[in-house]
Design a protein around this motif. Structure first.
Motif, PDB file in Angstrom:
ATOM      1  N   ALA A   1       0.822  -1.210   0.000  1.00 15.71           N
ATOM      2  CA  ALA A   1       0.000   0.000   0.000  1.00 15.71           C
ATOM      3  C   ALA A   1       0.860   1.264   0.000  1.00 15.71           C
ATOM      4  N   PRO A   2       1.924   1.362   0.819  1.00  9.38           N
ATOM      5  CA  PRO A   2       2.777   2.544   0.732  1.00  9.38           C
ATOM      6  C   PRO A   2       3.449   2.711  -0.631  1.00  9.38           C
ATOM      7  N   LEU A   3       3.864   1.611  -1.247  1.00  9.86           N
ATOM      8  CA  LEU A   3       4.479   1.712  -2.575  1.00  9.86           C
ATOM      9  C   LEU A   3       3.467   2.206  -3.610  1.00  9.86           C
ATOM     10  N   ALA A   4       2.274   1.580  -3.633  1.00 17.83           N
ATOM     11  CA  ALA A   4       1.256   1.991  -4.609  1.00 17.83           C
ATOM     12  C   ALA A   4       0.725   3.383  -4.309  1.00 17.83           C
ATOM     13  N   GLY A   5       0.796   3.780  -3.047  1.00 22.55           N
ATOM     14  CA  GLY A   5       0.352   5.115  -2.682  1.00 22.55           C
ATOM     15  C   GLY A   5       1.342   6.201  -3.035  1.00 22.55           C
ATOM     16  N   ALA A   6       2.479   5.826  -3.628  1.00 24.63           N
ATOM     17  CA  ALA A   6       3.494   6.809  -4.003  1.00 24.63           C
ATOM     18  C   ALA A   6       3.858   6.749  -5.482  1.00 24.63           C
TER      19      ALA A   6
END
Length: 467
Positions: free
Chosen positions: A367-372
């Motif tokens: 989620a942090p990767l896709a959120g960036a």
């Protein structure tokens, strides 16, 4: 007595359940977009009747037969084909009876919901499968399967399918897709480019597969540049049949971004016979190469890592691949995807969809990767986790960081054609319940929930997969 509770998977609290029911009503009849799965294009090309209940529900579905095997039922007694020439059960009614006698094993599982959904909504059956009802239900289903309205194309329409994607080897001639196109049928069945056989050095007959790739593309796949050009040619061929995506089922999510000289040297070593480290490095490099090709031709890229394939050598030796003994393993996405994301992650015109069998990675990594990163999207809860609880956990662990827009809706990822509407219905119910909880707890406005539900059920998958 109906098999299906009308409020299944909705919250037990009456007020929140009413909200979920209202949200679900907005999406329950939306068309099905099935952008990734494993149904056979031959079914739609030939449109022949399915053979019998056992070969429709039991022998092709590893979700079903692995449960029975785990309780001591021999795989051969369920009619699963062998590759070692050993005997298998050929009496379909006997297979069905064994399945029915053990139907209790599926209590509380998503498979039970999928199976009951098919029995009730497709065949009009409202009594539970058991040893006592086995023959009666077999005859009922067999009688239905003999009718034209139960053939693949008719069921495609009945299920409300708008488009369905198959998964096809890079070496496939796509003859069945050609037959579908030439038939003039209105259904939309598109291929997906799955190059594992010519990318994974651990694949059976890898060197021969690479040579075959050269033959069918008229490219020199003995050279690095010729090998890459052969992939470009095959991708273009798949696109001519409506393909919009590639799919990569690697053991890990490792990526690499070597110089072309380093990659060429690695390719030569791989063709000669790689070490395990060289095989992993080559798979890693090819994920980045595929992403770069997607920038050129627009194909969406799917990465399905993290399965320890064929865990049982006994089952693999007797029955071959894809027989229920692929087991999830831990996956590191932050380090593994970094070379690919360093190379192309900020390119908004690229879509890389990452799936996982490691739920612990959702909130911590994916989620942090896709959120960036603009290029990265999260695939839905997959395989062992496409269950009501798995779908709920997925939403809880990803929404707070990635939102809804960095996910791609739902895909059914199944070989079992009759489970497709059941799986989509399950996803729509679980999402309605999650959104109702957000509304009830003041985190989402009531007028926003139906819009989000439509995106999750239909719009996000259609947009992400460019369908």
């Amino acid at each position: 007595m109906a098999l299906l509770c009308p409020d299944r998977l909705f919250p037990p609290d009456p007020a929140t359940r009413d909200l979920a029911r209202a949200i679900y009503e907005e999406v329950k009849d939306l068309p099905i977009v099935s952008p990734h799965g494993h149904t056979e294009p031959r079914w739609f090309a030939e449109d022949d009747a399915f053979p019998d209940p056992a070969r429709l529900f039991v022998t092709p579905d590893h979700y079903v037969f692995r449960m029975l095997v785990s309780q001591g039922v021999a795989m051969a007694d369920l009619g699963v084909p062998r590759i070692d020439d050993g005997p298998t059960e050929t009496d379909s009614r006997a297979i069905w009876r064994r399945f029915a006698e053990h139907y209790r094993l599926f209590r509380g599982t998503p498979s039970r919901l999928w199976l009951d959904h098919a029995l009730e909504t497709v065949f009009g059956i409202e009594e539970r499968l058991s040893a006592e009802t086995a023959d009666r239900l077999y005859d009922r289903i067999a009688d239905c399967l003999a009718r034209p309205e139960f053939r693949p194309r008719a069921l495609y329409d009945r299920f409300g399918v708008e488009v369905i994607a198959t998964t096809d080897s890079a070496l496939d001639d796509l003859r069945w897709h050609a037959t579908i196109r030439e038939s003039g049928w209105h259904g939309r069945v598109v291929p997906t480019y799955r190059p594992d056989a010519v990318i994974d050095p651990d694949a059976p007959d890898f060197a021969a597969n690479v040579a075959r790739l050269g033959e069918i593309t008229d490219c020199d796949t003995g050279s690095w540049e010729g090998y890459l050009e052969a992939h470009r040619a095959r991708r273009a061929f798949f696109k001519s049949f409506g393909c919009t995506a590639t799919d990569h089922g690697h053991p890990s999510a490792a990526t690499a971004n070597l110089s072309q000289r380093e990659a060429a040297d690695l390719f030569a070593r791989v063709l000669a016979g790689p070490t395990p480290a060289e095989a992993e490095a080559f798979r890693a490099q090819m994920l980045t190469e595929m992403a770069k090709m997607s920038l050129d031709d627009g194909l969406v890229m799917q990465i399905h890592p993290g399965a320890r394939r064929n865990h049982s050598p006994e089952v693999f030796g007797a029955f071959g691949r894809d027989k229920g003994f692929d087991i999830p393993t831990r996956t590191d996405y932050v380090a593994a995807l970094k070379p690919l994301l360093d190379a192309v992650g900020m390119r908004a015109e690229l879509t890389v969809i990452a799936f996982t069998l490691d739920e612990s990675a959702y909130a911590r990594e994916l989620a942090p990767l896709a959120g960036a990163y603009p290029a990265l999207r999260l695939g839905p809860a997959w395989w062992f986790h496409d269950s009501p609880e798995g779908m709920r956990r997925y939403r809880e662990m990803t929404t707070e960081t990635a939102g809804f827009g960095n996910t791609v809706g739902f895909n059914d990822d199944t070989r079992a054609f009759l489970s497709i509407p059941a799986r989509h219905d399950m996803a729509r119910r679980v999402d309605a319940a999650f959104l109702a909880t957000l509304v009830a707890t003041g985190r989402l406005d009531a007028d926003e929930a139906p819009e989000v539900a439509r995106d999750l059920a239909y719009g996000l998958a259609k947009a992400a997969y460019r369908l």
